[in-house]
Design a protein around this motif. Structure first.
Motif, PDB file in Angstrom:
ATOM      1  N   GLY A 113      54.643  87.984  11.426  1.00  0.00           N
ATOM      2  CA  GLY A 113      55.537  86.677  11.315  1.00  0.00           C
ATOM      3  C   GLY A 113      55.328  85.739  12.328  1.00  0.00           C
ATOM      4  O   GLY A 113      54.514  86.081  13.185  1.00  0.00           O
ATOM      5  N   ASP A 134      47.113  82.936  11.071  1.00  0.00           N
ATOM      6  CA  ASP A 134      47.389  83.700   9.855  1.00  0.00           C
ATOM      7  C   ASP A 134      48.488  84.809  10.590  1.00  0.00           C
ATOM      8  O   ASP A 134      48.179  85.747  11.141  1.00  0.00           O
ATOM      9  N   SER A 136      50.758  86.763   8.516  1.00  0.00           N
ATOM     10  CA  SER A 136      50.915  87.704   7.248  1.00  0.00           C
ATOM     11  C   SER A 136      50.572  89.125   7.867  1.00  0.00           C
ATOM     12  O   SER A 136      50.366  89.460   8.716  1.00  0.00           O
ATOM     13  N   TYR A 137      50.914  90.076   6.717  1.00  0.00           N
ATOM     14  CA  TYR A 137      50.442  91.325   6.790  1.00  0.00           C
ATOM     15  C   TYR A 137      48.801  91.564   7.088  1.00  0.00           C
ATOM     16  O   TYR A 137      48.498  92.471   7.865  1.00  0.00           O
ATOM     17  N   SER A 189      58.980  94.956   3.388  1.00  0.00           N
ATOM     18  CA  SER A 189      58.019  95.432   4.444  1.00  0.00           C
ATOM     19  C   SER A 189      58.101  96.889   4.682  1.00  0.00           C
ATOM     20  O   SER A 189      56.874  97.471   5.044  1.00  0.00           O
TER      21      SER A 189
END
Length: 361
Positions: A113, A134, A136-137, A189
């Motif tokens: 995040g 980035d 993200s995951y 998540s």
């Protein structure tokens, strides 16, 4: 509900490592002494919160390195390191190094995040790439690949007379990839963590799904079950789950401590009455009372019923002596009431002192 034939298997604690900005060394020393005490009391793990630009631990890797040399058995983890602040390659190097120094006792917990209050720090954190980073995951996946020793580049081998290069992160610490945890607050998540080979850290803050009944314990239970299902489908049936609630046993507390603890809980309780903010953030109630009273509440907690290991969170703003009392009661009374037995006690390395000892005044 846990039964005598399925007792609490692992008992851990989580600390923020609070310090006075006018005397930060004393606060860090206090944290190290609390970890030493935890090992002597038989705790299985000690976990460090990760805070940036606050008065808590900003470098848990460094603190774990120090703690690893003052302990011999207790596992050390982060709960959690926000990867938005980190370079995954450099973090993989640091964690592998500390894991080797600790003899394979490191349990890195991470999350993704955008960094908290990103607009106020992005000019310093990522001055040239702030708008394209980035969070993200994919950032976690890259970190996990690097920890596992997957190639970073094609180039390796000797260059010149002395320099020799590797194509992976060095050092490689075997087994560290299997000890990566993900701090999940939502079903999405939790499922992602299970499907991607992470263990699950479920804390006292979660987010319900749309339309889900806002009952913290039931939401947490559903998330843990979703994680386990996803992990099993991905071939990770042995994935671990740890629950982290705030518990404050008062068995050996003084009257003044009990009053302070109750005041702390009373100030935080209103936020547990209803979901907060646009995402419906839910906070677990702090559990305070005798160890028997807390054990009874835990046995009735749907989230606790799904786990066999915990990392109870220490309150943020208490004093060193308070943490000593709370940990002593957790290990000596609450843990046994939950069926837990302490680990083997190590040979003492140093006496438990106050945070201002060892030249930290």
């Amino acid at each position: 509900m846990p039964q005598p034939d399925r007792p609490l298997r692992k008992l851990g604690f989580l600390t923020i490592g609070l310090f006075d900005p006018l005397d930060p060394a004393a606060g860090h020393e206090s944290t190290l002494q609390i970890i030493e005490l935890g090992e002597r009391l038989g705790f299985d793990s000690a976990w460090l919160r990760h805070r940036h630009l606050q008065f808590g631990i900003s470098s848990p890797v460094a603190v774990m390195a120090a703690a690893s040399q003052r302990t011999s058995r207790i596992e050390l983890g982060t709960a959690v390191t926000p990867l938005g602040w980190e370079n995954p390659l450099r973090l993989a190097e640091d964690l592998a190094t500390v894991d080797l120094l600790a003899g394979g006792r490191i349990n890195p917990g991470v999350s993704v995040g955008e960094p908290m209050q990103y607009d106020t720090v992005k000019h310093e954190l990522y001055p040239d790439t702030a708008d394209v980073e980035d969070f993200s995951y994919a950032r976690v996946e890259r970190f996990a690949r690097l920890v596992a020793g997957e190639p970073v580049r094609e180039f390796s081998g000797k260059q010149g007379v002395v320099e020799e290069f590797s194509n992976r992160v060095e050092p490689l610490s075997a087994g560290l990839r299997q000890r990566l945890w993900y701090g999940a607050g939502s079903t999405k998540s939790a499922v992602w963590a299970g499907a991607n080979g992470f263990n699950l850290l479920s804390s006292s803050v979660i987010f319900p799904d749309k339309g889900q009944e806002p009952d913290f314990a039931l939401v947490q239970q559903a998330q843990i079950r979703a994680f386990r299902e996803a992990a099993a489908l991905a071939g990770h049936a042995g994935a671990r789950v740890s629950q982290g609630l705030v518990v404050i046993p008062t068995d050996s507390a003084t009257p003044a401590q009990r009053e302070k603890y109750q005041r702390y809980v009373d100030e935080r309780t209103p936020r547990t009455a209803a979901p907060q903010g646009p995402r419906g953030m839910m906070f677990a109630a702090d559990l305070i009372g005798t160890s028997d009273e807390i054990a009874e509440q835990l046995y009735a907690h749907a989230g606790f019923q799904e786990v066999d290991e915990v990392a109870f969170a220490l309150p943020f703003s208490f004093d060193h002596e308070d943490y000593v009392q709370i940990l002593t009661d957790i290990a000596g009374k609450l843990g046994p009431a939950l069926g837990w037995a302490p680990g083997e006690k190590p040979i003492s390395k140093s006496p438990i002192k106050g945070p201002h000892d060892r030249g930290c005044q």
